[in-house]
Design a protein around this motif. Structure first.
Motif, mmCIF file in Angstrom:
data_model
loop_
_atom_site.group_PDB
_atom_site.id
_atom_site.type_symbol
_atom_site.label_atom_id
_atom_site.label_comp_id
_atom_site.label_asym_id
_atom_site.label_seq_id
_atom_site.Cartn_x
_atom_site.Cartn_y
_atom_site.Cartn_z
ATOM 1 N N SER A 111 38.462 43.741 44.223
ATOM 2 C CA SER A 111 37.983 42.151 44.327
ATOM 3 C C SER A 111 37.255 41.961 43.402
ATOM 4 N N GLU A 123 41.933 47.366 48.640
ATOM 5 C CA GLU A 123 40.866 47.230 49.523
ATOM 6 C C GLU A 123 40.337 48.514 50.068
ATOM 7 N N MET A 182 47.367 40.414 45.538
ATOM 8 C CA MET A 182 47.945 41.546 44.979
ATOM 9 C C MET A 182 49.105 41.888 45.888
ATOM 10 N N ARG A 196 47.365 46.134 46.639
ATOM 11 C CA ARG A 196 46.442 45.525 47.511
ATOM 12 C C ARG A 196 45.675 46.445 48.545
ATOM 13 N N THR A 215 41.661 40.260 46.674
ATOM 14 C CA THR A 215 42.738 41.188 46.915
ATOM 15 C C THR A 215 43.960 40.414 47.460
ATOM 16 N N GLU A 216 43.794 39.394 48.218
ATOM 17 C CA GLU A 216 44.917 39.012 48.990
ATOM 18 C C GLU A 216 46.032 38.604 47.947
#
Ligand SMILES: Nc1ncnc2c1ncn2[C@@H]1O[C@H](COP(=O)(O)OP(=O)(O)OP(=O)(O)O)[C@@H](O)[C@H]1O
Ligand SMILES: [Mg+2]
Lengths: 254, 254
Positions: free
Chosen positions: B186, B203, B194, B199, B191-192
């Protein structure tokens, strides 16, 4: 207890190459022993084992009465090592190197100790220059000086004068004699047989993993019949003795 | 060997290696230059196209950039240690009655100091670029604490190549993946944005939780569980790296 260094049956192999195959040595306190041997004979290996840098595969070794394997801490407190290749801090100056050694040996007057050694090894002019700017010989002199900080009772010198000019070599010899005179025990390895003749009380020749002869220069000479040249008896040189005992091929068993 | 001895020896060796850093300040500057260049590139060139939900992009980006700073800085630690090994300094110290741990800690403490200086340089540049934080003293202390833990962990990791590398290139190679890791986290973009597997990786890797924790602290948001996850990652890494490094060190002794 009169031996400063006592070695019995020392063995060390790399793979199936037995570098040391039962080495026996005895160095009385306050004497100088020269360890001779061809390239690869195992001189450095002996020195590294005695200075706790390398573990032997077998046999025993004591230095200053302490067992090398069992009491490495005490051994390290009794010795100083000048390895085969100069180990100096190139970023620091010569003086800083010596002061660092003195501090690490917990001496109070680090500055004075450093100053004295710089003078003794003729490094005063370069004292405050970074070691990176030193010539090879100057580095070697500094390296030896660093080993003398704190007057350790046992000194290992692995080919101390290789690469030194004649004056520096003479200076190192004088220092070794002085140290031996004041009771320091010295084990030195060398490729220069005249160095051994000059300095050593006793000489040992390491060959094929063992000490094949050991004794004073006079004793070693007796191994060879004196050559008679024009009716004048000429004493054999150490070089002749060396070549006779290791064979003139000179190579260690590889 | 008493703990007092160990502390004194460590202090002396820290002094020595700090002197190395002071004599080549370019290492600190070089460490800071690449992250600063990234900061400029991402904020002024790419930042306009990146949507981080309202916040100043420089503020969003800074935590990741700080981790990159440390990740590239520890390469110099590995390099300094490698130099000590290859010049024989380590052997010299190991043949002396110096606390065993002192040599490594000397480098480790220096690494933390040097990296924090680089980190401060990067923060100063970020301030010039508009980074602002209303974080209080405690939050800043927490930020510093996490960064120190992270630096310690990566430094102990750097000890391993420092001791074992055989070439200069081999020494610094280990830090490339460390520098790369923040890109898949991030640190640069949420990350949302990706795709699925990427992702998931982002994460679940340490950089994301550390970056999130630092960012929350700096922007006065609730830190939540990211804080503990970050500390746990740092401590876990630290323990693994420390054990690995010390084992490597012991192994090279025999
Ligand atoms: N780490 C090692 N791995 C494998 N073989 C080694 C290692 N260290 C030394 N040897 C071998 O042990 C033998 C003895 O080496 P050593 O350095 O003790 O010889 P030396 O008598 O000091 O030689 P020189 O006069 O060239 O300095 C050599 O054959 C060397 O190749
Ligand atoms: Mg040798």
């Amino acid at each position: 207890m009169t031996s400063a260094i006592a070695v019995a049956g020392l063995r060390k192999s790399y793979g199936d190459h037995a570098v040391l195959d039962g080495v026996d040595l005895d160095v009385p306190r306050g004497t100088v022993l020269a360890l001779l041997g061809s390239n690869g004979a195992g001189k450095t290996t002996v020195v590294r084992i005695l200075s706790t840098l390398l573990r032997a595969d077998g046999g025993t070794a004591t230095v200053n009465g302490f067992d090398v394997a069992g009491q490495p801490e005490q051994v390290r407190g009794s010795i100083s090592l000048t390895g085969q290749f100069a180990a100096v801090d190139q970023v620091l100056t010569g003086r800083e190197n010596l002061v660092l050694m003195a501090r690490l040996r917990h001496l109070d007057d680090a500055g004075r100790v450093a100053g004295d050694l710089l003078t003794r090894f003729d490094l005063t002019d370069a004292a405050d220059r970074r070691v990176a700017t030193y010539s090879g010989g100057m580095r070697r002199r500094l390296d030896i000086a660093m080993s003398l900080v704190g007057d350790p009772p046992v000194l290992f010198l692995d080919e101390p004068t290789t690469g030194l000019d004649p004056q520096s070599r003479t200076a190192v010899w004088a220092t070794v004699r002085e140290l031996a005179g004041s009771g320091t025990t010295v084990l030195l390895t060398t490729q220069y047989l005249d160095e051994a003749e000059q300095l050593a009380d006793r000489i040992a020749i390491l060959h094929r993993g063992r000490i094949i002869v050991e004794g004073t220069l006079a004793e070693l000479r007796r191994l060879l019949p004196p050559a008679t040249v024009e009716h004048v008896e000429k004493q054999s040189t150490l070089e002749e003795v060396f070549l006779a005992v290791v064979g003139s091929g000179g190579q260690a068993g590889r | 060997m008493s703990a007092g001895h160990a502390v004194r020896d460590t202090r002396r060796l820290v002094g020595r290696s700090l002197r190395h850093v002071l004599r080549s300040p370019d290492t600190i500057i070089t460490t800071a230059v690449t992250p600063i260049a990234m900061l400029l590139l991402f904020v002024y060139v790419l930042g306009g196209a990146i949507d981080v939900g309202g916040a100043e992009y420089v503020t969003y980006l800074l935590p990741g950039i700080l981790l990159i700073t440390v990740a590239s800085g520890v390469a110099y630690t590995a390099f300094r240690l490698f130099t000590d090994v290859s010049t024989g300094i380590v052997e010299r110290f190991r043949s002396m009655a110096i606390a065993r741990s002192a040599l490594l800690w000397g480098h480790v403490v220096t690494s933390v100091v040097a990296n924090l200086v680089s980190v401060v340089l990067v923060v100063l540049v970020a301030l010039l670029m508009g980074f602002r934080s209303g974080a209080g003293v405690l939050a800043w202390l927490a930020v510093a604490g996490i960064l120190v833990l992270f630096t310690l962990a990566l430094t102990w990791l750097a000890v391993v190549p420092g001791l074992t590398a055989t070439t200069v290139d081999g020494v610094s190679g280990f830090s490339y993946p460390l520098v790369f890791l923040p890109f898949v986290s991030s640190a640069f973009v949420p990350t949302e944005s990706m795709p699925g597997p990427v992702r998931w990786f982002a994460e679940h890797q340490p950089v994301t939780s550390i970056v999130d924790a630092l960012r929350a602290l700096l922007t006065e948001q609730p830190v939540g569980s990211a804080g503990w996850t970050a500390v746990a990652w740092c401590l876990g890494l630290l323990v693994v790296a420390y054990v690995w490094a010390v084992r490597t060190y012991r192994r090279t002794v025999s």
